[in-house]
Design a protein around this motif. Sequence first.
Motif, PDB file in Angstrom:
ATOM      1  N   UNK A 207      -9.358  -3.228  37.255  1.00  0.00           N
ATOM      2  CA  UNK A 207      -9.609  -1.783  37.180  1.00  0.00           C
ATOM      3  C   UNK A 207     -10.628  -1.361  38.226  1.00  0.00           C
ATOM      4  N   UNK A 208     -10.643  -0.075  38.548  1.00  0.00           N
ATOM      5  CA  UNK A 208     -11.603   0.450  39.518  1.00  0.00           C
ATOM      6  C   UNK A 208     -12.644   1.359  38.863  1.00  0.00           C
ATOM      7  N   UNK A 209     -12.454   1.679  37.572  1.00  0.00           N
ATOM      8  CA  UNK A 209     -13.376   2.593  36.908  1.00  0.00           C
ATOM      9  C   UNK A 209     -14.443   1.871  36.085  1.00  0.00           C
TER      10      UNK A 209
ATOM     11  N   UNK B 104     -16.417  -2.403  35.364  1.00  0.00           N
ATOM     12  CA  UNK B 104     -16.476  -3.805  35.756  1.00  0.00           C
ATOM     13  C   UNK B 104     -15.412  -4.578  34.999  1.00  0.00           C
ATOM     14  N   UNK B 105     -14.684  -5.490  35.677  1.00  0.00           N
ATOM     15  CA  UNK B 105     -13.666  -6.273  34.969  1.00  0.00           C
ATOM     16  C   UNK B 105     -14.288  -7.102  33.849  1.00  0.00           C
ATOM     17  N   UNK B 106     -13.520  -7.306  32.799  1.00  0.00           N
ATOM     18  CA  UNK B 106     -13.988  -8.143  31.691  1.00  0.00           C
ATOM     19  C   UNK B 106     -13.931  -9.612  32.090  1.00  0.00           C
ATOM     20  N   UNK B 107     -14.507 -10.465  31.235  1.00  0.00           N
ATOM     21  CA  UNK B 107     -14.492 -11.892  31.522  1.00  0.00           C
ATOM     22  C   UNK B 107     -13.056 -12.414  31.552  1.00  0.00           C
ATOM     23  N   UNK B 108     -12.192 -11.884  30.664  1.00  0.00           N
ATOM     24  CA  UNK B 108     -10.801 -12.323  30.653  1.00  0.00           C
ATOM     25  C   UNK B 108     -10.096 -11.924  31.944  1.00  0.00           C
ATOM     26  N   UNK B 109     -10.382 -10.717  32.426  1.00  0.00           N
ATOM     27  CA  UNK B 109      -9.762 -10.275  33.677  1.00  0.00           C
ATOM     28  C   UNK B 109     -10.269 -11.098  34.862  1.00  0.00           C
ATOM     29  N   UNK B 110     -11.543 -11.412  34.865  1.00  0.00           N
ATOM     30  CA  UNK B 110     -12.074 -12.262  35.935  1.00  0.00           C
ATOM     31  C   UNK B 110     -11.462 -13.658  35.877  1.00  0.00           C
ATOM     32  N   UNK B 111     -11.272 -14.166  34.654  1.00  0.00           N
ATOM     33  CA  UNK B 111     -10.648 -15.479  34.511  1.00  0.00           C
ATOM     34  C   UNK B 111      -9.210 -15.437  35.010  1.00  0.00           C
ATOM     35  N   UNK B 112      -8.514 -14.324  34.769  1.00  0.00           N
ATOM     36  CA  UNK B 112      -7.158 -14.197  35.283  1.00  0.00           C
ATOM     37  C   UNK B 112      -7.102 -14.186  36.800  1.00  0.00           C
ATOM     38  N   UNK B 113      -8.093 -13.528  37.426  1.00  0.00           N
ATOM     39  CA  UNK B 113      -8.158 -13.542  38.890  1.00  0.00           C
ATOM     40  C   UNK B 113      -8.431 -14.948  39.407  1.00  0.00           C
ATOM     41  N   UNK B 114      -9.339 -15.667  38.730  1.00  0.00           N
ATOM     42  CA  UNK B 114      -9.650 -17.030  39.157  1.00  0.00           C
ATOM     43  C   UNK B 114      -8.443 -17.940  39.010  1.00  0.00           C
ATOM     44  N   UNK B 115      -7.635 -17.707  37.959  1.00  0.00           N
ATOM     45  CA  UNK B 115      -6.456 -18.553  37.739  1.00  0.00           C
ATOM     46  C   UNK B 115      -5.396 -18.344  38.806  1.00  0.00           C
ATOM     47  N   UNK B 116      -5.472 -17.234  39.512  1.00  0.00           N
ATOM     48  CA  UNK B 116      -4.490 -16.971  40.565  1.00  0.00           C
ATOM     49  C   UNK B 116      -4.867 -17.630  41.887  1.00  0.00           C
ATOM     50  N   UNK B 117      -6.073 -18.212  41.950  1.00  0.00           N
ATOM     51  CA  UNK B 117      -6.535 -18.805  43.200  1.00  0.00           C
ATOM     52  C   UNK B 117      -6.157 -20.273  43.276  1.00  0.00           C
ATOM     53  N   UNK B 118      -5.900 -20.780  44.475  1.00  0.00           N
ATOM     54  CA  UNK B 118      -5.666 -22.217  44.632  1.00  0.00           C
ATOM     55  C   UNK B 118      -6.984 -22.982  44.552  1.00  0.00           C
ATOM     56  N   UNK B 119      -6.897 -24.315  44.447  1.00  0.00           N
ATOM     57  CA  UNK B 119      -8.104 -25.125  44.538  1.00  0.00           C
ATOM     58  C   UNK B 119      -8.734 -24.941  45.914  1.00  0.00           C
ATOM     59  N   UNK B 120     -10.064 -24.877  45.939  1.00  0.00           N
ATOM     60  CA  UNK B 120     -10.763 -24.653  47.203  1.00  0.00           C
ATOM     61  C   UNK B 120     -11.899 -25.667  47.345  1.00  0.00           C
ATOM     62  N   UNK B 121     -11.558 -26.940  47.536  1.00  0.00           N
ATOM     63  CA  UNK B 121     -12.613 -27.942  47.698  1.00  0.00           C
ATOM     64  C   UNK B 121     -13.380 -27.742  49.000  1.00  0.00           C
ATOM     65  N   UNK B 122     -14.654 -28.107  48.964  1.00  0.00           N
ATOM     66  CA  UNK B 122     -15.500 -28.002  50.152  1.00  0.00           C
ATOM     67  C   UNK B 122     -15.459 -29.324  50.904  1.00  0.00           C
ATOM     68  N   UNK B 123     -15.233 -29.262  52.194  1.00  0.00           N
ATOM     69  CA  UNK B 123     -15.088 -30.467  53.015  1.00  0.00           C
ATOM     70  C   UNK B 123     -16.115 -30.465  54.146  1.00  0.00           C
TER      71      UNK B 123
END
Length: 842
Positions: free
Chosen positions: A610-612, A614-633
């Motif tokens: 949403x833009x009106x 702050x996203x909820x914790x569940x919404x933030x978790x959903x955004x994180x679940x859409x990301x690939x693994x990002x290991x630091x090298x």
Amino acid sequence: MRVPLSWLREYVDLPAGQTGRDVQARLIDAGLEVETVEQLGTGLKGPLVVGEVLAIEELTGFRKPIRYCQVNVGGANGTGEPQNIVCGARNFAVGDKVVVVLPGAVLPGDFAISARKTYGKVSEGMICSAAELGMSDDHEGIIVLPPGHEPGSDAIELLELVDEVLDIAVTPDRGYCLSMRGIARETATAYGVPLRDPALLDVPAPNEHGYPVEVADPRACDRFTARTVTGLDPEAHSPVWLRRRLQKAGMRPISLAVDITNYVMLELGQPLHAYDRARLDGPVGVRRAEPGEKLTTLDGVQRVLDPEDLVITDRRGPIGLAGVMGGADTEIGDAEADPETGAVTGGTTEVVIEAAHFDPVTVARTARRHKLSSEASRRFERGVDPEAASAAAQRAVDLLVLLAGGSAEAGVTEVVTPSGPHTVRIAADHPDRVAGVTYGRETVVRRLQEIGCDVYGQDELTVTAPSWRPDLTDPNDLAEEVIRLEGYANLPSTLPRPPAGRGLTERQRLHRRVGRALAGAGFTEALSYPFLGESVFDQLGLDADDPRRAVVRLANPLADTEPALRTSLLPGLLAALRRNDGRGEHDLALFETGLVFRPTGAEQPAPRPPVDRRPTEEELAGLAAALPDQPRRAAVVLSGARRLDGWWGKGSAANWADAVEAGRTVAREARVELTVRQDRHAPWHPGRCAALLASVDGEERVVGHAGELHPRAVKALGLPERTCAMEIDLDLLERAGTGPLRAPRVSAFPVATQDVALVVDGSVAAADVGAALRAGAGELLESLRLFDVFTGEQLGEGRKSLAYTLRFRAPDRTLTAEEISAARDAAVAAAADRTGAVLRGA
């Protein structure tokens, strides 16, 4: 927007002595971007006068036509006699009034005028063109003035050659400043003086006798005013003052009717369009274009219209793109004189003036769709005052009557879609809280009223925005107006108070330590873009099923050649190495630390936050679940000399051992002891590739690879021969770390050093032998180092000798010879038991 200061003074009484620079400073303080102040007429010095051409003698025998003219300049030359002037222009005749510069004058550019002999005649001055006076870039001919000016009168004042012009970059939210009215309002507010609003005109009420108008889309056109003027003199030309104001504002004079519409647009900010009534067929309409319709615009281009385009029509079809450009079919015609009889024919004598208000989004999309940006579309896109349409039409009618001898018809057409004013509710102290400054209610109300708002209320204000400010839509917009008028420079510099934190995370600390350690080891950091093309995987020699080939594709990549996110740091680093080697830097040691992107296939579709709020914790978790693994090298690449030749001795080339040592350097920063084993892993050479292993969560895992690159990969990538590389996973190293760094316990007792040389089978790894020695030596072993590897006929086929240095020390005593020998023998016995090692020479 170019604003001549002389024109601005008509609406605002500036204090005496105020220059363009002073006005620039005030407007900048008010939040406008005044880029430059152009000084017109700098260096101009008279006499520059009006002259009347008395006679013209055509001179022959030259490569171009030359004319010898007698010009009456009145008493400006001190004698009253005609002035003889040589001129090459041919756009004037006997009896015309021209601009003459006399000897002793200086034109812009420090061009001094004197009497001189040319083409066999003495020229006593010069007949001037617009370009020579700095009025425009027109070199086609000299200036021909209207006939009513007296010979010898001052042309500097007549042509308004000395002036200051402010060049203002108008931001998209301040469309009202694309007019003299808007800039004058800002100037009056900045100086605290009254404004003479040019839009305050007596406008007749609409009636049924006006030119018929039909609006089919009232949402896209909520106001349309039409006025008609008849009896125009087709030979009437724009007066000098009108042409000069247009030129100073950056517009080219065209014809009287068109110049008047442009002048009113610059003055009031309302674009107008003038139609030749004789060319109109039936009522004027406003509607969306039909599929396949075409229109030839004033620039001579035939355009295929889109159904989303808003068009002006008559019975024949489209006659203009609403708010963008008119059509050629109803263009104002110019009068033409017969060269033999002198009779004037043609020319527009009746015009219909259009002053409308169009939807900004519709106009913007049409202009971009047809790649047709105009002065009118620029204003409509940013918001035009709908209440100014009637006044703009009246102003144009008045000027046509005054300057072209026309008569205004009594009919007035006005089609209006009713709409209420926009109101905003705002707390009286809201600007105070936004700026961190106490303005007070009185200041807030006064500043909002200065910009044209109606304000009611005490603690909570109800603010009605003026019609020319469509950008004032919420409390923060109003707060910005108060703050900018009170002065951004008056805002205090207050440092924010950051909340107390817990410092860097362990991951961030490791990242920084690794960068410092590699830089200290002689590597140079090279940051590369995280994008790659999949063809690089073939160049690296990766197998078809290699996990590194699974990439995250970008929906809108910066380059079509690199549409995916990197799965390894090596492609970017190797590209940097190749680029530097190609530019003459052959001894290279580069490193990079950063993220790689490794999709797992379990990613979920990303939700739209949403833009009106702050996203909820569940919404933030959903955004994180859409990301690939990002290991630091961390990765390094080396080529050329690792140690240079010099007086200190012979240098050495970078090899696979340097790449392995770089891995150990990184691991030490994570407090991890690496185990090094031979491996086969693209893109490394199968015989010179080392797997870097560490104990992660109680399990030995590969955390990276190091060694020399495969010759095929080196050739495919255009790299120097025997290029080496290392890549290691920093996240796995962090998990394998032993926790916070423990300070070493320093013993005051002496160290005992013992060397052992063990012969083992060629297939036995040195790391295994070292581990066995370390396990057998016990707690007295302080350190162990392999310092020599030897093979030869003396040892036999498939055998090798590994020589180690063992350092023994006790924390509480000096070791005896017996204790040292026992620890050494125990270490050798463990190595013999585990790896089959035999003491060399035994």
